[in-house]
Design a protein around this motif. Structure first.
Motif, mmCIF file in Angstrom:
data_model
loop_
_atom_site.group_PDB
_atom_site.id
_atom_site.type_symbol
_atom_site.label_atom_id
_atom_site.label_comp_id
_atom_site.label_asym_id
_atom_site.label_seq_id
_atom_site.Cartn_x
_atom_site.Cartn_y
_atom_site.Cartn_z
ATOM 1 N N UNK A 1 27.661 65.195 38.071
ATOM 2 C CA UNK A 1 27.873 63.887 37.537
ATOM 3 C C UNK A 1 28.819 63.037 38.262
ATOM 4 N N UNK A 2 28.765 61.725 38.314
ATOM 5 C CA UNK A 2 29.933 61.167 38.816
ATOM 6 C C UNK A 2 30.049 59.861 37.911
ATOM 7 N N UNK A 3 30.796 59.344 38.349
ATOM 8 C CA UNK A 3 31.399 58.327 37.555
ATOM 9 C C UNK A 3 31.665 57.137 38.774
ATOM 10 N N UNK A 4 31.152 55.624 38.565
ATOM 11 C CA UNK A 4 31.671 54.531 39.489
ATOM 12 C C UNK A 4 32.466 53.549 38.992
ATOM 13 N N UNK A 5 32.871 52.835 39.739
ATOM 14 C CA UNK A 5 33.666 51.504 39.343
ATOM 15 C C UNK A 5 33.189 50.405 40.474
ATOM 16 N N UNK A 6 33.528 49.239 39.952
ATOM 17 C CA UNK A 6 33.399 48.148 40.830
ATOM 18 C C UNK A 6 34.712 47.673 41.324
ATOM 19 N N UNK A 7 34.729 46.952 42.458
ATOM 20 C CA UNK A 7 35.784 46.379 43.045
ATOM 21 C C UNK A 7 35.665 44.891 43.222
ATOM 22 N N UNK A 8 36.525 44.114 42.721
ATOM 23 C CA UNK A 8 36.645 42.735 42.724
ATOM 24 C C UNK A 8 37.312 42.192 43.912
ATOM 25 N N UNK A 9 36.810 41.118 44.679
ATOM 26 C CA UNK A 9 37.528 40.522 45.696
ATOM 27 C C UNK A 9 38.152 39.482 45.398
ATOM 28 N N UNK A 10 39.219 39.050 45.372
ATOM 29 C CA UNK A 10 39.653 37.536 45.035
ATOM 30 C C UNK A 10 40.536 37.080 46.021
ATOM 31 N N UNK A 11 40.167 35.719 46.112
ATOM 32 C CA UNK A 11 41.161 34.937 47.336
ATOM 33 C C UNK A 11 42.166 34.463 46.529
ATOM 34 N N UNK A 12 43.436 34.322 47.090
ATOM 35 C CA UNK A 12 44.611 34.049 46.889
ATOM 36 C C UNK A 12 45.188 32.874 47.445
ATOM 37 N N UNK A 13 45.118 31.816 46.681
ATOM 38 C CA UNK A 13 45.508 30.392 47.390
ATOM 39 C C UNK A 13 46.746 29.710 46.571
ATOM 40 N N UNK A 14 47.457 29.184 47.369
ATOM 41 C CA UNK A 14 48.647 28.466 46.994
ATOM 42 C C UNK A 14 48.480 27.208 47.945
ATOM 43 N N UNK A 15 48.329 25.940 47.492
ATOM 44 C CA UNK A 15 47.898 24.541 48.366
ATOM 45 C C UNK A 15 48.678 23.428 47.611
ATOM 46 N N UNK A 16 49.888 23.278 48.352
ATOM 47 C CA UNK A 16 50.682 22.112 47.824
ATOM 48 C C UNK A 16 50.202 20.709 48.722
ATOM 49 N N UNK A 17 49.336 21.083 49.543
ATOM 50 C CA UNK A 17 48.856 20.006 50.440
ATOM 51 C C UNK A 17 47.462 19.129 49.618
ATOM 52 N N UNK A 18 47.080 19.805 48.484
ATOM 53 C CA UNK A 18 45.986 19.183 47.922
ATOM 54 C C UNK A 18 46.225 17.800 47.363
ATOM 55 N N UNK A 19 47.532 17.682 46.614
ATOM 56 C CA UNK A 19 47.783 16.414 46.092
ATOM 57 C C UNK A 19 47.779 15.299 47.061
#
Lengths: 184, 544, 396
Positions: free
Chosen positions: B456-474
């Motif tokens: 038997x085996x058990x699996x899991x998912x991996x999530x990929x997230x982008x990390x953003x900090x953007x003070x130029x947007x305003x």
């Protein structure tokens, strides 16, 4: 009248020169920043930031870089799944006793996620220098290391004297270690 | 003496084409706008003194004048346009599969053309130095051209007088002569006011003007563009802009890169939903789902907990965490905290998490001497089973590959796990060694009595997230907003002027607009209706 | 639910025919000898156009209700909407300038666009996660409206060119105009071919290796160009004359190439036959009909006005709203995706147009040619970028 026009002309020249210079400056800034690699490993000459990691083969004993002030420190980032990293381990092991005498510590920061694998590796290669566990890659992130192996040579003042991305040969390793032996 | 005194008494700056006050063409400067021998005046920038056209002595002036030229500006735009188009012929480097060598990818996929494309640097066009230089030059051109045109035009329109020179009147595109004494000027003025013209009078000369502000539109939108470009430039300053990426496995807590160790994230669950034609709400998509042939994703979502580190931040030290928020990241709905945002960007499904093995006789799979479960992210050294059997893990390869006849691991992630087990039967010190991976179960000595098999085996998912900090947007948003305002200001309103000059036996009328002449003539017709002023003619001659 | 989408489809048909009828009324205005006196035909034309537009809005709303999302999410829906926006922009400009001829050209272009749209799969399709945003509606509708208005500029430019180009001898202008007319003929050819063969239920099936895997490839038209290394499966079907070159990737590459070449060839036949019948250049044939009706200066101004109105709308929709959405969905407001780049190219092109017109006095003929070029870029972005250059935006 004549004087006035001359003054006006000078003012105009200064104005144009300033505007052009500012814009040229911005353009050069943009081009240089763009040409630079996005993330570069912490640079030579900088102070090495502190970290604290658990040691393998001990029950939760930790080591911190700041505790080694006054000693030369070599920090080697490695992992068991990285071929070239494995190759330089014997060199480090070979030179470790000699340089420990001279006041140089070797910290091998490991990036594997399973202790078992690393412990097996340490046993297999008979490593005597401290191997530290950076399971989440925090220190690697702190030092902006992206490719393994990466090695930093830090002198007794905590300053980074040399950084090497990629594998080391025995003689190169010895030379770099020699450079961070603290002066008596 | 550089100033030019017009016969009306107004003192104009050097380089003026049409007197600022009365509009009389200044002799000797008509070549600047190409007015010589023409029937009509070129009203570009109202004939104001554009300094770029006047001073051209030092190298600074020469550079200045180069960028001030609209012709140069248009050329820069056209070059950028062509370069951009070429950049879309083949995919850019960022859109080719990762982990392939770009040089060979372009050659193998697109042949000779791909190779040339790659070698000329078109695979990375939009971050190439010369593309950036083109954009930068457009920026410089915008600044200089605007400075050079706005101030003189502003002054000229401010200094204009209702009383115009006859030559100016005659040489307007819309011009008409009325010879009658019955002209109803009061009605004329009333009509103008009704159409929201501003009226200026001087000795019976009437200037009616509306929407002068539309003339500033181009300069406003150029300011917007410059703010936009400066905002983009600030992205190179790390304090303003962070762009990082993180993989988090279900159940794991990881430091969020780019936050200097301050924030951590736990992936509670990654959810991938697909459209289901049997579902009632999705039934309307039945045909499309069937046509697609494969699953169509409906949701990508990470249920996560964000933690803040509360102890002194020493990297590597086990952190003390306080929960900040329990939330989820979905496409179009990033997680936001502090200055950071986490975007659902990627995922990997079904990475191995646990594996359960059983010990059985080599020749008989139905026997069972006990089972044990290995946590693949933290396997133990040995497992002792209730039945007295003991299994030691001699070696573990999270993602194994055979290299030179020996198994090695190429990463730390359990994507293709393999083990070297030593099995100790009860009361025995003799171990049986075997190698076990997916699709491989090798008996090291060939003389084993037992076999370890995966049950038997058990699996899991991996999530990929982008990390953003953007003070130029305003700043970028501000630039965009100002640009839009400027464009609308310049495009949706027209600057219109109508001059009326009293003559002994009637009036002269002339009109000017910066665009839409037909509409101007319509408006003049409405203004003069009932006043006995005759409809002016459009003197524009079509030239092919 | 099914009823509603059926109603929606019928409304689109109705709108199509209303536009068609309106076109004939606008055509009748040519016969009016006296300029701007008798407005009956024009008035009927614009009334029917408005009716058609309302009907198409009905299609849009019913389809929205049926699918639970704004019908601008696949190539069929988007292109139809674009046609609707073109009609809307025409109506607006018609009421500013009252040029009947504009209808005679704008409506057929809109008809072609709507007919072209229905060559794509028309079923209601689900939204993948990145499209599930209100910005989908806001961005796509505004961008499309902008493109619609800019297209009217092309229509006016085309009228200008047909009526004003010197047709006394063949020159650069006449050749390019013939090319534009031929392009339109090729689009007509594509629509005729697609609908004919789909009515005949034509299918030719091949087996061919795609990325190393044997895959079944279905042609909806006779296969003159077969897939590379393909094997004909359908019995009694014609053997392809040539094979698609091996460097063309993707399952549909050969099919698309085949359709493209067939359309071009059929377009050539349509164009050639018309030219034989007319015994002169098509442009030269059309000119006398327009010459008397057209006030070139007015048409030029309509063309410019359309750009002046459309440029801000396009910038807002295709760049600014697009950036806001991209920032939310893909964490960056700009990613140099081909569709984005082509929107930027469109922006650059019309920016250049405005600078040339305002500062360098490009009017009349040159301005008209630029308007044609701008429409070419818009069409390229709609068709080629979606079907040939793939990216995040590729619907198909």
């Amino acid at each position: 009248m004549k004087e006035q026009t001359l003054k006006k002309k000078r003012k105009r020249l200064v104005f144009r020169t300033v505007i052009l210079a500012v814009m040229a400056g911005l353009v050069i800034f943009a081009l240089i920043s763009n040409a630079k690699e996005e993330k570069s490993v912490i640079a030579k000459g900088e102070q090495a930031p502190n970290f604290q990691l658990q040691k393998f083969g001990s029950d939760g004993e930790t080591m911190a870089l700041n505790d080694l002030k006054g000693k030369g420190v070599m920090v080697n980032f490695w992992a068991t799944y990285c071929g070239p990293c494995k190759d330089e381990m014997p060199y480090m092991e070979k030179l470790y006793p000699e340089f420990k005498e001279k006041g140089v510590e070797i910290l091998a920061v490991n990036l594997d996620s399973t202790e078992l694998v690393v412990q097996n590796f340490i046993d297999q290669y008979n490593l005597s220098f401290p191997v530290l566990q950076d399971k989440n890659g925090q220190v690697m992130d702190l030092y902006n290391v992206s490719n393994l192996p990466a090695t930093l040579f830090i002198n007794s003042e905590g300053e980074i004297v040399e950084k090497v991305i990629g594998p080391l040969t025995l003689s190169k390793l010895e030379g770099h270690l020699q450079n961070i032996v603290p002066e008596e | 003496m550089n100033e030019i005194t017009c016969e009306c008494g107004h003192v104009n700056p050097e380089g003026t084409v049409l007197c600022e006050a009365c509009g009389k063409p200044i002799e000797g400067n008509q070549h600047i706008n190409g007015n010589e021998d023409k029937k009509l005046l070129n009203m570009r920038y109202d004939g104001s003194a554009r300094r770029s056209q006047t001073y051209n002595r030092t190298i600074v002036d020469k550079i200045w004048n180069f960028f001030s030229s609209v012709k140069v500006g248009v050329w820069l735009i056209v070059l950028t346009l062509i370069a951009s188009a070429v950049g879309t012929i083949l995919p850019q480097e960022m859109y080719i599969p990762p982990n392939v060598d770009p040089a060979s990818h372009y050659r193998d996929q697109y042949g000779m053309f791909g190779q040339i494309y790659y070698q000329l640097g078109f695979h990375n066009l939009f971050s190439s130095w010369w593309y950036m230089l083109l954009i930068a030059m457009i920026g410089i051109s915008i600044v200089i051209a605007s400075i050079d045109r706005f101030f003189p035009l502003y002054k000229t329109l401010k200094r204009q007088k209702p009383k115009r020179h006859e030559l100016f009147m005659k040489k307007q595109r819309v011009f008409g002569v009325t010879e009658t004494e019955q002209i109803d000027l009061e009605l004329y003025k009333k009509n103008l006011k009704k159409r929201r013209f501003k009226i200026y009078e001087q000795d019976g000369h009437i200037l009616a003007e509306k929407n002068r502000f539309a003339r500033w539109g181009p300069y406003v939108n150029h300011i917007g563009l410059i703010i936009f470009l400066v905002g983009s430039l600030l992205r190179f300053v790390p304090a303003f802009y962070i762009d990082d990426f993180i993989w988090v496995r279900e159940g794991e807590t990881s430091m969020i890169p780019g936050t200097e160790g301050k924030y951590y994230i736990k992936n509670k669950d990654f959810i991938l939903e697909t459209y289901n034609e049997d579902d009632e709400t999705d039934a309307r998509f039945k045909e499309a789902i069937q046509k697609q042939g494969g699953p169509i994703p409906k949701t990508f979502q990470t249920n996560a907990v964000i933690y803040e580190r509360t102890d002194d931040i020493i990297p590597g030290k086990e952190p003390e965490l306080a929960e900040l928020k329990d939330t989820q990241a979905k496409m179009n709905h990033p997680i936001k905290f502090d200055d950071f945002a986490l975007y659902q960007a990627s995922y990997q499904l079904n990475e191995f998490k646990e594996m359960t093995f059983k010990i059985h006789d080599k020749g008989n799979e139905d026997t069972n001497y006990g089972e044990f479960t290995v946590d693949l992210s933290d396997p133990k050294n040995e497992y002792t089973l209730d039945s007295g059997y003991r299994v030691e893990i001699n070696n573990y390869f999270p993602e194994y590959e055979m290299q030179e006849g020996a198994p090695v691991s190429v990463s730390k992630y359990p994507k293709n796990p393999a083990f070297v087990f030593s099995l100790y039967p009860p009361d025995s010190e003799e171990a049986e060694t075997s190698f076990l991976g997916i699709g491989a179960n090798v008996d090291a000595s060939g003389e084993n009595d037992y076999k370890i098999g995966l049950v038997n085996f058990d699996v899991r998912d991996v999530t990929g997230l982008t990390v953003k900090k953007d003070h130029t947007l305003p700043l970028i948003a501000l630039g965009g907003a100002i640009f839009m305002l400027g464009v609308i200001q310049g495009m949706y309103w027209n600057h219109r002027r109508i001059w009326l000059q009293p003559k002994e036996n009637g009036v002269w009328i002339a009109g000017h607009t910066n665009k839409n002449w037909y509409a101007l003539r319509q408006e003049i017709n409405k203004v003069i209706s009932g006043t006995h002023i005759q409809e002016p003619r459009d003197q524009y001659e079509k030239k092919e | 639910m099914g009823d509603l989408s059926a109603i929606s489809g019928n409304l689109l048909y109705a709108a199509f025919f209303l536009y068609l009828i309106a076109t004939f009324f606008f055509g009748a205005t040519i016969r009016d000898k006296k300029r701007a006196k008798n407005r009956t035909a024009g008035n009927i034309g614009i009334s029917i156009t408005i009716l058609g537009f309302i009907t198409q809005v009905g299609y849009f709303i019913t389809r929205w209700i049926a699918s639970h999302h704004a019908p601008v999410s696949n190539l069929f829906e988007y292109t139809t909407f674009f046609g609707m926006m073109l009609v809307f922009a025409f109506i607006v400009l018609y009421f500013i300038y009252r040029v009947d001829l504009l209808g005679l050209f704008a409506l057929p272009i809109a008809l072609l666009i709507i007919a072209f749209a229905s060559m794509f799969p028309t079923e209601i399709s689900p939204l993948v996660p990145s499209l599930q945003s209100h910005w989908l509606y806001i961005h796509v509708t505004t961008a499309s409206l902008g493109q619609g208005i800019l297209s009217v500029s092309f229509v006016a430019g085309l009228i200008y060119l047909i009526s004003q180009i010197d047709q006394s001898k063949s020159n650069k202008h006449t050749s390019w105009l013939e090319f534009v007319i031929y392009t339109i003929a090729a689009v007509v050819a594509f629509i005729v071919l697609s609908s004919t063969f789909s009515a005949l239920n034509h299918q030719t099936v091949f087996q061919a290796p795609i990325e190393g895997q044997q895959t079944e490839i279905t042609y909806q038209m006779p296969a003159f160009i077969g897939p590379a290394d393909g094997e004909l499966v359908t019995e009694e079907a014609m053997q392809p004359l040539v094979e698609a070159p091996g460097w063309m990737r993707g399952e549909d590459a050969a099919v698309k190439l085949n359709t493209f070449i067939l359309s071009l060839l059929t377009g050539l036949i349509i164009y050639g036959v018309s030219r034989l019948l007319m015994r002169k250049r098509v442009g030269a044939f059309l000119q006398p009909m327009l010459r008397k009706k057209v006030n070139p200066e007015l048409v030029d101004e309509v063309s410019y006005r359309a750009v002046a109105i459309g440029f801000p709308v396009f910038t807002l929709g295709a760049l600014i709203f697009a950036m806001i959405w991209a920032q939310q969905a893909w964490d960056r407001f700009w990613g140099w995706d081909p569709k984005e780049v082509w929107a930027l190219i469109t922006f650059f092109f019309y920016a250049a147009y405005l600078h040339l017109r305002l500062s360098r006095g490009w009017q009349g003929m040159r301005s008209a040619w630029l308007a044609v070029g701008g429409f070419g870029i818009i069409m390229f972005n709609l068709i080629a970028v979606n079907l040939v250059i793939s990216g995040l935006h590729s619907y198909a």
